[in-house]
Design a protein around this motif. Structure first.
Motif, mmCIF file in Angstrom:
data_model
loop_
_atom_site.group_PDB
_atom_site.id
_atom_site.type_symbol
_atom_site.label_atom_id
_atom_site.label_comp_id
_atom_site.label_asym_id
_atom_site.label_seq_id
_atom_site.Cartn_x
_atom_site.Cartn_y
_atom_site.Cartn_z
ATOM 1 N N GLY A 43 -0.352 -18.251 10.653
ATOM 2 C CA GLY A 43 0.457 -17.032 10.738
ATOM 3 C C GLY A 43 0.002 -15.837 9.926
ATOM 4 N N ALA A 44 -1.266 -15.785 9.551
ATOM 5 C CA ALA A 44 -1.737 -14.691 8.709
ATOM 6 C C ALA A 44 -1.556 -13.314 9.364
ATOM 7 C CB ALA A 44 -3.211 -14.897 8.352
ATOM 8 N N GLU A 45 -1.801 -13.225 10.666
ATOM 9 C CA GLU A 45 -1.663 -11.920 11.328
ATOM 10 C C GLU A 45 -0.223 -11.429 11.251
ATOM 11 O OE1 GLU A 45 -3.505 -14.358 12.596
ATOM 12 O OE2 GLU A 45 -5.491 -13.484 12.953
ATOM 13 N N HIS A 46 0.713 -12.365 11.387
ATOM 14 C CA HIS A 46 2.128 -12.010 11.287
ATOM 15 C C HIS A 46 2.432 -11.490 9.880
ATOM 16 C CE1 HIS A 46 6.410 -12.124 11.925
ATOM 17 N NE2 HIS A 46 6.571 -12.993 10.953
ATOM 18 N N LEU A 47 1.888 -12.150 8.868
ATOM 19 C CA LEU A 47 2.114 -11.706 7.487
ATOM 20 C C LEU A 47 1.466 -10.344 7.245
ATOM 21 C CD1 LEU A 47 1.498 -15.033 5.530
ATOM 22 C CD2 LEU A 47 3.696 -13.945 6.032
ATOM 23 N N LEU A 48 0.270 -10.174 7.762
ATOM 24 C CA LEU A 48 -0.426 -8.897 7.600
ATOM 25 C C LEU A 48 0.394 -7.765 8.225
ATOM 26 C CD1 LEU A 48 -3.077 -7.385 6.783
ATOM 27 C CD2 LEU A 48 -3.891 -7.857 9.102
ATOM 28 N N ALA A 49 0.894 -8.005 9.424
ATOM 29 C CA ALA A 49 1.701 -6.982 10.106
ATOM 30 C C ALA A 49 2.986 -6.720 9.324
ATOM 31 C CB ALA A 49 2.016 -7.435 11.534
ATOM 32 N N HIS A 50 3.552 -7.771 8.796
ATOM 33 C CA HIS A 50 4.801 -7.623 8.026
ATOM 34 C C HIS A 50 4.563 -6.773 6.778
ATOM 35 C CE1 HIS A 50 8.814 -8.727 6.714
ATOM 36 N NE2 HIS A 50 8.306 -8.876 5.506
ATOM 37 N N ILE A 51 3.499 -7.057 6.077
ATOM 38 C CA ILE A 51 3.180 -6.282 4.865
ATOM 39 C C ILE A 51 2.921 -4.820 5.247
ATOM 40 C CG2 ILE A 51 1.514 -5.977 2.988
ATOM 41 C CD1 ILE A 51 1.054 -9.064 3.165
ATOM 42 N N GLY A 52 2.183 -4.630 6.323
ATOM 43 C CA GLY A 52 1.891 -3.272 6.779
ATOM 44 C C GLY A 52 3.160 -2.496 7.095
ATOM 45 N N ARG A 53 4.088 -3.137 7.805
ATOM 46 C CA ARG A 53 5.368 -2.475 8.123
ATOM 47 C C ARG A 53 6.134 -2.156 6.847
ATOM 48 N NH1 ARG A 53 5.481 -6.067 12.328
ATOM 49 N NH2 ARG A 53 6.740 -7.557 11.161
ATOM 50 N N ASN A 54 6.138 -3.122 5.928
ATOM 51 C CA ASN A 54 6.864 -2.956 4.662
ATOM 52 C C ASN A 54 6.318 -1.765 3.872
ATOM 53 O OD1 ASN A 54 7.443 -3.411 1.763
ATOM 54 N ND2 ASN A 54 8.481 -5.252 2.520
ATOM 55 N N LEU A 55 5.010 -1.611 3.857
ATOM 56 C CA LEU A 55 4.380 -0.554 3.053
ATOM 57 C C LEU A 55 4.155 0.730 3.847
ATOM 58 C CD1 LEU A 55 1.672 -2.674 1.167
ATOM 59 C CD2 LEU A 55 3.903 -1.907 0.298
ATOM 60 N N GLY A 56 4.275 0.644 5.167
ATOM 61 C CA GLY A 56 4.061 1.822 5.996
ATOM 62 C C GLY A 56 2.592 2.188 6.148
ATOM 63 N N ILE A 57 1.720 1.195 6.056
ATOM 64 C CA ILE A 57 0.276 1.438 6.203
ATOM 65 C C ILE A 57 -0.335 0.316 7.047
ATOM 66 C CG2 ILE A 57 -0.076 2.742 4.066
ATOM 67 C CD1 ILE A 57 -0.982 0.136 2.721
ATOM 68 N N GLY A 58 -1.533 0.572 7.522
ATOM 69 C CA GLY A 58 -2.281 -0.447 8.246
ATOM 70 C C GLY A 58 -3.438 -0.944 7.397
ATOM 71 N N PRO A 59 -4.131 -1.969 7.886
ATOM 72 C CA PRO A 59 -5.300 -2.467 7.155
ATOM 73 C C PRO A 59 -6.323 -1.354 6.905
ATOM 74 C CG PRO A 59 -4.700 -3.983 8.908
ATOM 75 C CD PRO A 59 -3.853 -2.753 9.094
ATOM 76 N N GLY A 60 -6.833 -1.311 5.704
ATOM 77 C CA GLY A 60 -7.803 -0.281 5.337
ATOM 78 C C GLY A 60 -7.171 0.984 4.794
ATOM 79 N N GLU A 61 -5.837 0.999 4.721
ATOM 80 C CA GLU A 61 -5.150 2.219 4.271
ATOM 81 C C GLU A 61 -4.486 2.018 2.911
ATOM 82 O OE1 GLU A 61 -4.066 3.931 8.714
ATOM 83 O OE2 GLU A 61 -2.451 3.131 7.485
ATOM 84 N N THR A 62 -4.199 3.139 2.278
ATOM 85 C CA THR A 62 -3.530 3.139 0.975
ATOM 86 C C THR A 62 -2.239 3.949 1.086
ATOM 87 O OG1 THR A 62 -5.644 2.972 -0.189
ATOM 88 C CG2 THR A 62 -3.788 3.831 -1.457
ATOM 89 N N THR A 63 -1.196 3.463 0.450
ATOM 90 C CA THR A 63 0.071 4.203 0.484
ATOM 91 C C THR A 63 -0.119 5.576 -0.163
ATOM 92 O OG1 THR A 63 0.747 3.129 -1.584
ATOM 93 C CG2 THR A 63 1.529 2.140 0.473
ATOM 94 N N GLN A 64 0.678 6.523 0.267
ATOM 95 C CA GLN A 64 0.510 7.903 -0.223
ATOM 96 C C GLN A 64 0.720 8.012 -1.727
ATOM 97 O OE1 GLN A 64 2.826 10.645 2.091
ATOM 98 N NE2 GLN A 64 1.175 10.840 3.603
ATOM 99 N N ASP A 65 1.534 7.136 -2.280
ATOM 100 C CA ASP A 65 1.766 7.197 -3.725
ATOM 101 C C ASP A 65 0.647 6.514 -4.522
ATOM 102 O OD1 ASP A 65 2.214 4.508 -3.296
ATOM 103 O OD2 ASP A 65 4.339 4.556 -3.808
#
Ligand code: FES
Length: 159
Positions: A90-112
């Protein structure tokens, strides 16, 4: 900029190996720390000068490993393994979940500038998949609930 202490440490490590290239990983770790968590071209130049190696040799090693960053990263670098063992659990599911939580995708950094999210290959904890690494710490046997707890704690620590 590479500190004088780091230069001395790199020379010391370099001299412990018959082949100087063997010291590149610890040298690059020191450089990444000194350059604020990533490796600009200037870092390659300075490591190469201290090591007495071509810049291309330094760049080749740094570009092979996902723990070395070529652009600025957040305070917390979250690396989620999506290789086979982690993917099956289920890693892809976790990755997507983290991305939604932080509002970013893989390779991105939150604005703060707090979090960078990376999708990476095997990190060597296949037996305890799915797993992720946050900076130098490994988190294993992950579930959505565990990930939530980790992100909440990190956000609190950083506040
Ligand atoms: S497959 Fe994820 S740690 Fe090896």
């Amino acid at each position: 900029m590479l500190s004088e202490e780091s230069k001395a440490e790199i020379r010391k490590i370099r001299d412990e190996y018959p082949d100087q290239k063997s010291a590149l990983l610890p040298a690059l770790y020191l450089a990444q720390r000194d350059f604020g968590g990533w490796l600009p071209d200037e870092a390659f130049d300075q490591v190469a000068a201290v090591m007495g190696l071509p810049v291309t040799a330094v760049a080749a090693v740094a570009s092979f490993y996902t723990m070395f960053h070529r652009k600025p990263v957040g305070q917390y670098v979250i690396q989620v393994c999506t290789n086979i063992s982690c993917s099956l659990l289920g890693a892809e599911h976790l990755l997507a979940h983290i991305g939604r939580n932080l509002g970013i995708g893989p390779g991105e950094t939150t604005q703060d500038g707090r979090f960078t999210l990376l999708e990476v290959e095997c990190l060597g904890s296949c037996g305890t998949a799915p797993m992720m690494q946050v900076n130098d710490r490994t988190y294993e046997n992950l579930t959505v609930e565990k990930v939530e707890q980790i992100l909440t704690r990190l956000a609190r620590e950083d506040a």
